[in-house]
Scaffold this active site. Structure first.
Site, PDB file in Angstrom:
ATOM      1  N   ASP A 136      -0.325   9.166 -24.121  1.00  0.00           N
ATOM      2  CA  ASP A 136      -1.117   8.603 -25.257  1.00  0.00           C
ATOM      3  C   ASP A 136      -2.427   8.746 -25.167  1.00  0.00           C
ATOM      4  OD1 ASP A 136       1.387   7.600 -26.446  1.00  0.00           O
ATOM      5  OD2 ASP A 136       1.530   5.812 -25.169  1.00  0.00           O
ATOM      6  N   HIS A 156       0.654   3.953 -15.843  1.00  0.00           N
ATOM      7  CA  HIS A 156       2.074   3.873 -16.434  1.00  0.00           C
ATOM      8  C   HIS A 156       2.902   3.310 -15.545  1.00  0.00           C
ATOM      9  CE1 HIS A 156       5.989   5.730 -17.611  1.00  0.00           C
ATOM     10  NE2 HIS A 156       5.049   6.137 -18.796  1.00  0.00           N
TER      11      HIS A 156
HETATM   12  N1  CMC Z   1      -6.664  -0.381 -17.595  1.00  0.00           N
HETATM   13  C1  CMC Z   1      -7.239  -1.345 -16.505  1.00  0.00           C
HETATM   14  N2  CMC Z   1      -6.603  -1.998 -15.565  1.00  0.00           N
HETATM   15  C2  CMC Z   1      -5.093  -1.425 -15.679  1.00  0.00           C
HETATM   16  C3  CMC Z   1      -4.388  -0.628 -16.306  1.00  0.00           C
HETATM   17  C4  CMC Z   1      -5.273  -0.152 -17.607  1.00  0.00           C
HETATM   18  N3  CMC Z   1      -5.022   0.648 -18.541  1.00  0.00           N
HETATM   19  N4  CMC Z   1      -3.248  -0.556 -16.258  1.00  0.00           N
HETATM   20  C5  CMC Z   1      -3.042  -1.070 -15.339  1.00  0.00           C
HETATM   21  N5  CMC Z   1      -4.289  -1.915 -14.800  1.00  0.00           N
HETATM   22  C6  CMC Z   1      -4.236  -2.628 -13.500  1.00  0.00           C
HETATM   23  C7  CMC Z   1      -3.819  -4.014 -13.632  1.00  0.00           C
HETATM   24  O1  CMC Z   1      -4.703  -5.117 -14.129  1.00  0.00           O
HETATM   25  C8  CMC Z   1      -3.506  -4.429 -12.218  1.00  0.00           C
HETATM   26  O2  CMC Z   1      -4.461  -4.546 -11.473  1.00  0.00           O
HETATM   27  P1  CMC Z   1      -4.414  -5.811 -10.362  1.00  0.00           P
HETATM   28  O3  CMC Z   1      -3.476  -5.333  -9.403  1.00  0.00           O
HETATM   29  O4  CMC Z   1      -5.583  -5.980  -9.734  1.00  0.00           O
HETATM   30  O5  CMC Z   1      -3.903  -7.024 -11.019  1.00  0.00           O
HETATM   31  C9  CMC Z   1      -2.797  -3.101 -11.705  1.00  0.00           C
HETATM   32  O6  CMC Z   1      -3.430  -1.952 -12.403  1.00  0.00           O
HETATM   33  C10 CMC Z   1      -1.400  -2.878 -11.888  1.00  0.00           C
HETATM   34  O7  CMC Z   1      -0.938  -2.899 -13.502  1.00  0.00           O
HETATM   35  P2  CMC Z   1       0.174  -3.675 -14.026  1.00  0.00           P
HETATM   36  O8  CMC Z   1      -0.131  -3.953 -15.350  1.00  0.00           O
HETATM   37  O9  CMC Z   1       0.925  -4.376 -13.131  1.00  0.00           O
HETATM   38  O10 CMC Z   1       1.120  -2.386 -14.360  1.00  0.00           O
HETATM   39  P3  CMC Z   1       2.439  -1.990 -15.020  1.00  0.00           P
HETATM   40  O11 CMC Z   1       3.318  -0.940 -14.426  1.00  0.00           O
HETATM   41  O12 CMC Z   1       3.089  -3.168 -15.285  1.00  0.00           O
HETATM   42  O13 CMC Z   1       1.770  -1.207 -16.382  1.00  0.00           O
HETATM   43  C11 CMC Z   1       0.986  -0.168 -18.412  1.00  0.00           C
HETATM   44  C12 CMC Z   1       1.830  -0.243 -16.907  1.00  0.00           C
HETATM   45  C13 CMC Z   1       1.435   1.317 -18.904  1.00  0.00           C
HETATM   46  C14 CMC Z   1       1.749  -1.310 -19.342  1.00  0.00           C
HETATM   47  C15 CMC Z   1      -0.413  -0.541 -18.155  1.00  0.00           C
HETATM   48  O14 CMC Z   1      -0.916   0.490 -17.167  1.00  0.00           O
HETATM   49  C16 CMC Z   1      -1.083  -0.601 -19.264  1.00  0.00           C
HETATM   50  O15 CMC Z   1      -1.238  -1.475 -19.825  1.00  0.00           O
HETATM   51  N6  CMC Z   1      -1.608   0.512 -19.770  1.00  0.00           N
HETATM   52  C17 CMC Z   1      -2.429   0.665 -21.012  1.00  0.00           C
HETATM   53  C18 CMC Z   1      -1.664   0.864 -22.108  1.00  0.00           C
HETATM   54  C19 CMC Z   1      -1.222   2.269 -22.051  1.00  0.00           C
HETATM   55  O16 CMC Z   1      -1.488   3.259 -22.209  1.00  0.00           O
HETATM   56  N7  CMC Z   1       0.505   2.243 -22.367  1.00  0.00           N
HETATM   57  C20 CMC Z   1       1.134   3.626 -22.459  1.00  0.00           C
HETATM   58  C21 CMC Z   1       1.962   3.803 -21.356  1.00  0.00           C
HETATM   59  S1  CMC Z   1       2.635   5.745 -21.584  1.00  0.00           S
HETATM   60  C22 CMC Z   1       3.525   5.788 -23.067  1.00  0.00           C
HETATM   61  C23 CMC Z   1       4.826   5.169 -22.876  1.00  0.00           C
HETATM   62  O17 CMC Z   1       5.736   5.613 -22.058  1.00  0.00           O
HETATM   63  O18 CMC Z   1       4.870   3.989 -23.349  1.00  0.00           O
END
Ligand code: CMC
Length: 428
Positions: free
Chosen positions: A365, A307
Site C-alpha cells: 500500500d 504487515h
Molecule cells: N507504524 C509504527 N509502528 C508500527 C506500525 C506502523 N505502521 N505497525 C506496527 N507497529 C509497531 C506496533 O506499535 C507494535 O509495537 P510494540 O511492539 O512496541 O507495541 C509492533 O510494531 C507490532 O505491531 P502490531 O500492531 O502488533 O502488528 P500487527 O501484525 O497486529 O499489525 C498491521 C499489522 C499491518 C495492521 C500494522 O503493521 C499496521 O497498522 N500498519 C499500518 C497500516 C497498513 O499499512 N496496513 C496495510 C497492510 S498491507 C495490505 C493488506 O494486506 O491489508
C-alpha cells in the site's frame, strides 16, 4: 516428524494430531481439545490460528514468498495479466487461449449494469464514500440476479460461473459509477473493444464528447496493480468472506462483507491513508522526520509500513516499487513534494532500529497509493481499486467454502470476562 503433539493440561495428557501442508507448514489440530479437556485456545487477532485448509495461495512471510496456485507472484507479474491471474485464482489453472477468450468475452458481456441498478447507485448522496456505494451495490447484485443469490447451507454451485463473471465484471462498473455519481458526473457505458483495465479507465474518465484514451503505460500500471492484489490468503477481508460464506450466504453477500472489511485503514484502506498521511506531513511543513519520531513514540502510525505476515519484505511492494520509477518517467513526473517525503520516510524507517527490530517494511500500500496518485486516480478510489483487484480472490475463497461438503459454520468461542451473576435491583 511426529504425527502428534503432546499436551499436558491439569492431570490429563492429550495427543493432538499434527497437520502438515504441501509447503511443510505445520499446525496442531485442536479440534477435539474442548470436547476432551474443557479448554479452548486463546489467540486474540488470530496470529497463530489456522482457520482453514486452502489450495489457493501460499505465503511465507519470513522469506517474502507469495504464490498463487503454486506460481510465484514475480513470474505472474512478468508474464501474465490480471485476467489470466483471475482465471488462475478462481479455477486453479492458467487459461488456455480458448478459455482466456471465453472468460474475457463473458466479462465483457456482463460489464453493463441494468437501468434499475444504475438508478440505485445514482440515488446515493454525493457525500458518500465510493467504498460505501460498492459494498451496498455488491450486496444489491443479489436483488438483480436472485437465481444466482440463493442462501443455503448446501451451496448450489450450478450457476457459479455466471455469478463469478458477474461479480468480476460488475465490480469494475459499479466502482467507476460510484466515482462519477459522487462527483455528479454523467455515467459512461463499457466498451467491448477495451481490455479490463482500459474499460475501467474509460468508465472513470471519459467525458461526453471526449473519450479518455489510456496510454499503454497507464493501462499496464493498472493491470499490474490489480494482478498484485488478486489474492492474499486469509487476510481480514478474505476471512470475512469465508466467515459469511460458512453461514450459507451467497457470493454477492459474502463479497460485499469483504468490501466492508477491506475499507478499514489497517487493511485495504491503508493506500488512501498513506496519501492522506503524506499530504498532512507536507502541509505541516515536515520533511517526514518529525512524523517518524511521532510513530516511534506511539503517537502516530506510519501507514503503508508493517504487515501481520511479511516480516522480511512484502514481495508485492518490491514488484510495484520496481515498476514505480518507470511509470513516473512515462508520466513525466520528476518533482513531487509527496514523493520526496515518501522517499525520506522509507529511508528513515529502513535504517531506524525501531522499525528494523519490529520488522516493519514498506508494504504494497505504501507504493500503490503513490502510483495511483501519479495516475490521477482520486484518493477515495484507491481502496475501491484494491477491491476490484481482490475480487478473484474472494470469489475463489467463497467457492472453496461452498464446494467443501465438510464446511462448518465459522463460530469462534471467547473467554467471558464480564460480571458474574447478579440480581436486577427491585427498582430500576
Ligand atoms: N507504524 C509504527 N509502528 C508500527 C506500525 C506502523 N505502521 N505497525 C506496527 N507497529 C509497531 C506496533 O506499535 C507494535 O509495537 P510494540 O511492539 O512496541 O507495541 C509492533 O510494531 C507490532 O505491531 P502490531 O500492531 O502488533 O502488528 P500487527 O501484525 O497486529 O499489525 C498491521 C499489522 C499491518 C495492521 C500494522 O503493521 C499496521 O497498522 N500498519 C499500518 C497500516 C497498513 O499499512 N496496513 C496495510 C497492510 S498491507 C495490505 C493488506 O494486506 O491489508
Amino acid at each position: 516428524m511426529p504425527k502428534t503433539a503432546s499436551l499436558k493440561i491439569d492431570d490429563q495428557e492429550l495427543e493432538l494430531p499434527i497437520i502438515v501442508g504441501s509447503e511443510g507448514e505445520k499446525a496442531v489440530d485442536v479440534r477435539k481439545l474442548r470436547a476432551s479437556t474443557g479448554y479452548i485456545t486463546f489467540d486474540e487477532g488470530f496470529g497463530n490460528t489456522g482457520s482453514c485448509q486452502s489450495e489457493i495461495t501460499f505465503i511465507n512471510g519470513e522469506e517474502g514468498i507469495l504464490r498463487y496456485r503454486g506460481y510465484p507472484i514475480e513470474q505472474l507479474a512478468d508474464k501474465s495479466n490480471f485476467i489470466d491471474v483471475a482465471y488462475l485464482v478462481i479455477y486453479g489453472e492458467l487459461p488456455t487461449a480458448d478459455q482466456r477468450s471465453a472468460f474475457s468475452a463473458r466479462l465483457s458481456a456482463e460489464s453493463d449494469l441494468t437501468e434499475d441498478m444504475v438508478r440505485f447507485i445514482s440515488g446515493f448522496p454525493k457525500s458518500t464514500h465510493p467504498m460505501s456505494v460498492l459494498a451496498a451495490s455488491m450486496n444489491g447484485l443479489g436483488a438483480y440476479y436472485p437465481h444466482l443469490a440463493t442462501n443455503n447451507h448446501k451451496h448450489d454451485l450450478g450457476h457459479f460461473d455466471d455469478a463469478a463473471a458477474i461479480a468480476m465484471a460488475k465490480v469494475r462498473t459499479i466502482a467507476a459509477h460510484s466515482y462519477r455519481v459522487t462527483r455528479g458526473l454523467p455515467l459512461n457505458s463499457p466498451r467491448a473493444e477495451y481490455g479490463y483495465a482500459e474499460t475501467f479507465l474509460h468508465l472513470m474518465f471519459s467525458e461526453p464528447g471526449q473519450d479518455y484514451v489510456p496510454t499503454p503505460e497507464v493501462a499496464s500500471a493498472i493491470n499490474l496493480f490489480l494482478l498484485l492484489h488478486a489474492e492474499h490468503e486469509q487476510n481480514c477481508s478474505t476471512s470475512t468472506v469465508r466467515m459469511v460464506a460458512s453461514a450459507g450466504a451467497n457470493l454477492f453477500a459474502s463479497a460485499s462483507a469483504g468490501v466492508s472489511a477491506l475499507w478499514g485503514p489497517l487493511h485495504g484502506g491503508a493506500n488512501q491513508a498513506v496519501l492522506e498521511m503524506l499530504t498532512a506531513i507536507h502541509e505541516a511543513g515536515d520533511d517526514g522526520s518529525k512524523f517518524i519520531e511521532a510513530a516511534k513514540n506511539g503517537e502516530a502510525r506510519l501507514m503503508g509500513f508493517g504487515h501481520r505476515v511479511y516480516k522480511n519484505h512484502d514481495p508485492r511492494a518490491k514488484i510495484i516499487k520496481g515498476s514505480f520509477d518507470k511509470a513516473l518517467e512515462s508520466l513525466g513526473i520528476i518533482d513531487d513534494p509527496l514523493l520526496d517525503i515518501a522517499r525520506n520516510l522509507e529511508a528513515a524507517a529502513l535504517s531506524d532500529d525501531y522499525f528494523i527490530s519490529r520488522k516493519l517494511y514498506p508494504n504494497v500500500d505504501f507504493y500503490s497509493g503513490l502510483i495511483m496518485n501519479a495516475l490521477k486516480i482520486p484518493v477515495d478510489m484507491f481502496t475501491v481499486m484494491f477491491a476490484i483487484g481482490r475480487m478473484p480472490g474472494w470469489v475463489a475463497q467463497w467457492h472453496e467454502v461452498a464446494a467443501n461438503p465438510k464446511s462448518k459454520i465459522n463460530r469462534p468461542r471467547q473467554i467471558y470476562v464480564g460480571p458474574t451473576p447478579r440480581d436486577v435491583p427491585d427498582s430500576v
